[in-house]
Design a protein around this motif. Structure first.
Motif, PDB file in Angstrom:
ATOM      1  N   GLY A 184       0.799  -1.216   0.000  1.00  0.00           N
ATOM      2  CA  GLY A 184       0.000   0.000   0.000  1.00  0.00           C
ATOM      3  C   GLY A 184       0.830   1.263   0.000  1.00  0.00           C
ATOM      4  O   GLY A 184       0.376   2.313  -0.457  1.00  0.00           O
ATOM      5  N   THR A 185       2.051   1.202   0.502  1.00  0.00           N
ATOM      6  CA  THR A 185       2.970   2.327   0.382  1.00  0.00           C
ATOM      7  C   THR A 185       3.671   2.188  -0.951  1.00  0.00           C
ATOM      8  O   THR A 185       4.591   1.382  -1.110  1.00  0.00           O
ATOM      9  CB  THR A 185       3.991   2.322   1.535  1.00  0.00           C
ATOM     10  N   LEU A 186       3.228   2.965  -1.925  1.00  0.00           N
ATOM     11  CA  LEU A 186       3.714   2.793  -3.290  1.00  0.00           C
ATOM     12  C   LEU A 186       5.225   2.955  -3.342  1.00  0.00           C
ATOM     13  O   LEU A 186       5.781   3.893  -2.774  1.00  0.00           O
ATOM     14  CB  LEU A 186       3.049   3.823  -4.210  1.00  0.00           C
ATOM     15  N   GLY A 187       5.880   2.013  -4.020  1.00  0.00           N
ATOM     16  CA  GLY A 187       7.319   2.100  -4.197  1.00  0.00           C
ATOM     17  C   GLY A 187       8.115   1.029  -3.482  1.00  0.00           C
ATOM     18  O   GLY A 187       9.323   0.936  -3.662  1.00  0.00           O
ATOM     19  N   ILE A 188       7.434   0.183  -2.676  1.00  0.00           N
ATOM     20  CA  ILE A 188       8.187  -0.832  -1.939  1.00  0.00           C
ATOM     21  C   ILE A 188       8.189  -2.191  -2.631  1.00  0.00           C
ATOM     22  O   ILE A 188       8.915  -3.090  -2.225  1.00  0.00           O
ATOM     23  CB  ILE A 188       7.665  -0.995  -0.491  1.00  0.00           C
ATOM     24  N   GLY A 189       7.394  -2.345  -3.669  1.00  0.00           N
ATOM     25  CA  GLY A 189       7.223  -3.660  -4.284  1.00  0.00           C
ATOM     26  C   GLY A 189       8.477  -4.249  -4.886  1.00  0.00           C
ATOM     27  O   GLY A 189       8.757  -5.445  -4.721  1.00  0.00           O
TER      28      GLY A 189
ATOM     29  N   VAL B   8       8.266   5.288  -9.940  1.00  0.00           N
ATOM     30  CA  VAL B   8       9.580   5.858 -10.225  1.00  0.00           C
ATOM     31  C   VAL B   8       9.740   7.229  -9.568  1.00  0.00           C
ATOM     32  O   VAL B   8      10.824   7.824  -9.610  1.00  0.00           O
ATOM     33  CB  VAL B   8       9.861   5.961 -11.743  1.00  0.00           C
ATOM     34  N   GLN B   9       8.680   7.729  -8.945  1.00  0.00           N
ATOM     35  CA  GLN B   9       8.788   8.959  -8.163  1.00  0.00           C
ATOM     36  C   GLN B   9       9.159   8.665  -6.713  1.00  0.00           C
ATOM     37  O   GLN B   9       9.206   9.584  -5.893  1.00  0.00           O
ATOM     38  CB  GLN B   9       7.478   9.746  -8.234  1.00  0.00           C
ATOM     39  N   GLU B  10       9.412   7.404  -6.418  1.00  0.00           N
ATOM     40  CA  GLU B  10       9.804   6.985  -5.072  1.00  0.00           C
ATOM     41  C   GLU B  10      11.258   6.517  -5.082  1.00  0.00           C
ATOM     42  O   GLU B  10      11.652   5.687  -5.903  1.00  0.00           O
ATOM     43  CB  GLU B  10       8.914   5.828  -4.591  1.00  0.00           C
TER      44      GLU B  10
ATOM     45  N   GLU C 292       7.972  15.634 -13.036  1.00  0.00           N
ATOM     46  CA  GLU C 292       8.545  15.152 -14.292  1.00  0.00           C
ATOM     47  C   GLU C 292       9.623  14.113 -14.005  1.00  0.00           C
ATOM     48  O   GLU C 292      10.535  14.360 -13.208  1.00  0.00           O
ATOM     49  CB  GLU C 292       9.137  16.328 -15.071  1.00  0.00           C
ATOM     50  N   VAL C 293       9.514  12.937 -14.653  1.00  0.00           N
ATOM     51  CA  VAL C 293      10.487  11.859 -14.413  1.00  0.00           C
ATOM     52  C   VAL C 293      11.446  11.661 -15.586  1.00  0.00           C
ATOM     53  O   VAL C 293      12.396  10.897 -15.488  1.00  0.00           O
ATOM     54  CB  VAL C 293       9.771  10.528 -14.083  1.00  0.00           C
ATOM     55  N   ARG C 294      11.155  12.299 -16.687  1.00  0.00           N
ATOM     56  CA  ARG C 294      12.015  12.276 -17.873  1.00  0.00           C
ATOM     57  C   ARG C 294      12.234  10.847 -18.390  1.00  0.00           C
ATOM     58  O   ARG C 294      11.332  10.040 -18.367  1.00  0.00           O
ATOM     59  CB  ARG C 294      13.308  13.034 -17.595  1.00  0.00           C
ATOM     60  N   ASP C 295      13.424  10.528 -18.824  1.00  0.00           N
ATOM     61  CA  ASP C 295      13.675   9.262 -19.526  1.00  0.00           C
ATOM     62  C   ASP C 295      13.982   8.163 -18.513  1.00  0.00           C
ATOM     63  O   ASP C 295      15.137   7.962 -18.126  1.00  0.00           O
ATOM     64  CB  ASP C 295      14.839   9.444 -20.494  1.00  0.00           C
ATOM     65  N   ILE C 296      12.954   7.447 -18.096  1.00  0.00           N
ATOM     66  CA  ILE C 296      13.165   6.448 -17.037  1.00  0.00           C
ATOM     67  C   ILE C 296      13.942   5.243 -17.543  1.00  0.00           C
ATOM     68  O   ILE C 296      14.645   4.592 -16.775  1.00  0.00           O
ATOM     69  CB  ILE C 296      11.833   6.009 -16.384  1.00  0.00           C
ATOM     70  N   ALA C 297      13.850   4.928 -18.832  1.00  0.00           N
ATOM     71  CA  ALA C 297      14.609   3.791 -19.368  1.00  0.00           C
ATOM     72  C   ALA C 297      16.105   4.044 -19.246  1.00  0.00           C
ATOM     73  O   ALA C 297      16.866   3.179 -18.797  1.00  0.00           O
ATOM     74  CB  ALA C 297      14.225   3.539 -20.827  1.00  0.00           C
ATOM     75  N   THR C 298      16.526   5.241 -19.631  1.00  0.00           N
ATOM     76  CA  THR C 298      17.948   5.587 -19.537  1.00  0.00           C
ATOM     77  C   THR C 298      18.411   5.556 -18.084  1.00  0.00           C
ATOM     78  O   THR C 298      19.502   5.053 -17.770  1.00  0.00           O
ATOM     79  CB  THR C 298      18.200   6.977 -20.146  1.00  0.00           C
ATOM     80  N   LYS C 299      17.604   6.082 -17.193  1.00  0.00           N
ATOM     81  CA  LYS C 299      17.981   6.097 -15.782  1.00  0.00           C
ATOM     82  C   LYS C 299      18.048   4.686 -15.209  1.00  0.00           C
ATOM     83  O   LYS C 299      18.958   4.353 -14.440  1.00  0.00           O
ATOM     84  CB  LYS C 299      16.999   6.962 -14.992  1.00  0.00           C
ATOM     85  N   MET C 300      17.094   3.832 -15.575  1.00  0.00           N
ATOM     86  CA  MET C 300      17.115   2.457 -15.074  1.00  0.00           C
ATOM     87  C   MET C 300      18.350   1.710 -15.557  1.00  0.00           C
ATOM     88  O   MET C 300      18.954   0.935 -14.808  1.00  0.00           O
ATOM     89  CB  MET C 300      15.849   1.719 -15.507  1.00  0.00           C
TER      90      MET C 300
END
Length: 309
Positions: free
Chosen positions: A142-147, A176-178, A216-224
């Protein structure tokens, strides 16, 4: 489990069930069904190596929190089959996708349709926001981002024990904002946790509207990739693309499939609500009627019979 339906047919069934439920209950998570139906259908019908359910088709009521004094406690993971060294494990990270997950379990024959009648009722395990005792759920996300962290930890333990079963995490792009999501990717890459893979529903929407309007999270693929993941970007409504993406080699690294989707796929009427699509509650009886007629036609079913007020 044997299932004669194709993943595309299951995806359509998921959308129909979520739509009908939302009409009868004056609101629901329609956009999540639009964006994620193919992903969840593909996971349960094809991608995951899981066994037959170990819990009853009609869900048990909530039996209390886990403790040494509560032997009746159970998680909802039994709907995904038994825990064995060879079977895969699934974590559904965004708990607000619960309604879509329940519809999926019904469509693939793992839960009875009556289970949805228990949705969000006092004493029920079929929670509106999925908890660890909810069908198909193993832990509370329920706390988004821990999965992804949870999945990475389990996958690391399984790897150390020599288990062959993989760990899959179904995610949403709001995660991705977490910061914890990025720590999970970095940690999984550092420790070589390559029995972990994830598919992320990238529908560019979250509770407060469009992702870009919140942060704004921009290019998440590049960051990952920079954090150490192998990343494949696909059309999240293309099941063949999912099949091919899962075959991507990722030795020593986690695999993340970015499934780019539409929050009104199959329900174009929802464009009128864009970008406020996180939870669709009807603004008036006229809107409810118009939405009922329009979306039912799009889904190829009769409009839902509604109670007259």
């Amino acid at each position: 489990m044997s299932n004669r339906k194709t993943s595309s047919e299951i995806a359509l069934g998921i959308r129909r069930r979520v739509f009908e439920h939302s009409m009868r209950n004056n609101g629901g998570y329609l956009s999540q069904a639009c964006s994620a139906a193919e992903q969840l259908a593909w996971l349960y019908n094809e991608a995951l190596h899981i066994g037959d359910p170990t819990l009853p088709m009609i869900p048990k009521p909530f039996e209390g929190v886990p403790s040494a004094d509560n032997p009746d406690y159970h998680t909802g993971a039994g709907y995904n089959g038994p825990f064995t060294p060879v079977h895969d494990r699934l974590f559904i990270a965004p708990a607000h996708y619960a309604l879509v997950a329940y519809a999926t379990l019904i469509e693939v024959g793992r839960m009875a349709p009556e289970g949805l009648d228990m949705f969000n009722k006092d004493g029920s395990s079929v929670e509106m926001i999925g908890a660890e005792h909810s069908p198909g759920m193993e832990v509370h996300n329920g706390t988004l981002g821990i999965g992804l962290s949870t999945g990475a930890g389990l996958a690391w333990g399984r790897k150390k024990r020599g288990e062959t079963g993989k760990v899959c995490v179904f995610m949403s792009d709001g995660e991705v904002q977490e910061g914890q999501t990025w720590e999970a990717i970095q940690g999984a890459a550092h420790h070589g946790i390559d029995n972990l893979w994830a598919i992320m529903d990238v529908n560019d929407q979250q509770c407060d509207g469009a992702m870009s309007s919140v942060m704004e999270v921009r290019d998440i693929a590049t960051k990952m990739r920079a954090f150490g993941a192998i990343v494949v970007e696909i059309d999240g409504h293309d099941i063949e693309a999912m099949r091919q993406a899962k075959q991507e080699a990722h030795e020593g690294q986690p695999l993340i499939i970015l499934a780019r989707t539409s929050p009104y796929q199959g329900m174009d009427f929802l464009k009128k609500r864009f970008p406020r699509l996180h939870y669709v509650r009807f603004k008036s009886e006229d809107e409810r009627r118009d939405m009922n007629i329009a979306i039912a036609a799009e889904l190829g079913i009769e409009p839902v019979q509604l109670d007259q007020h």
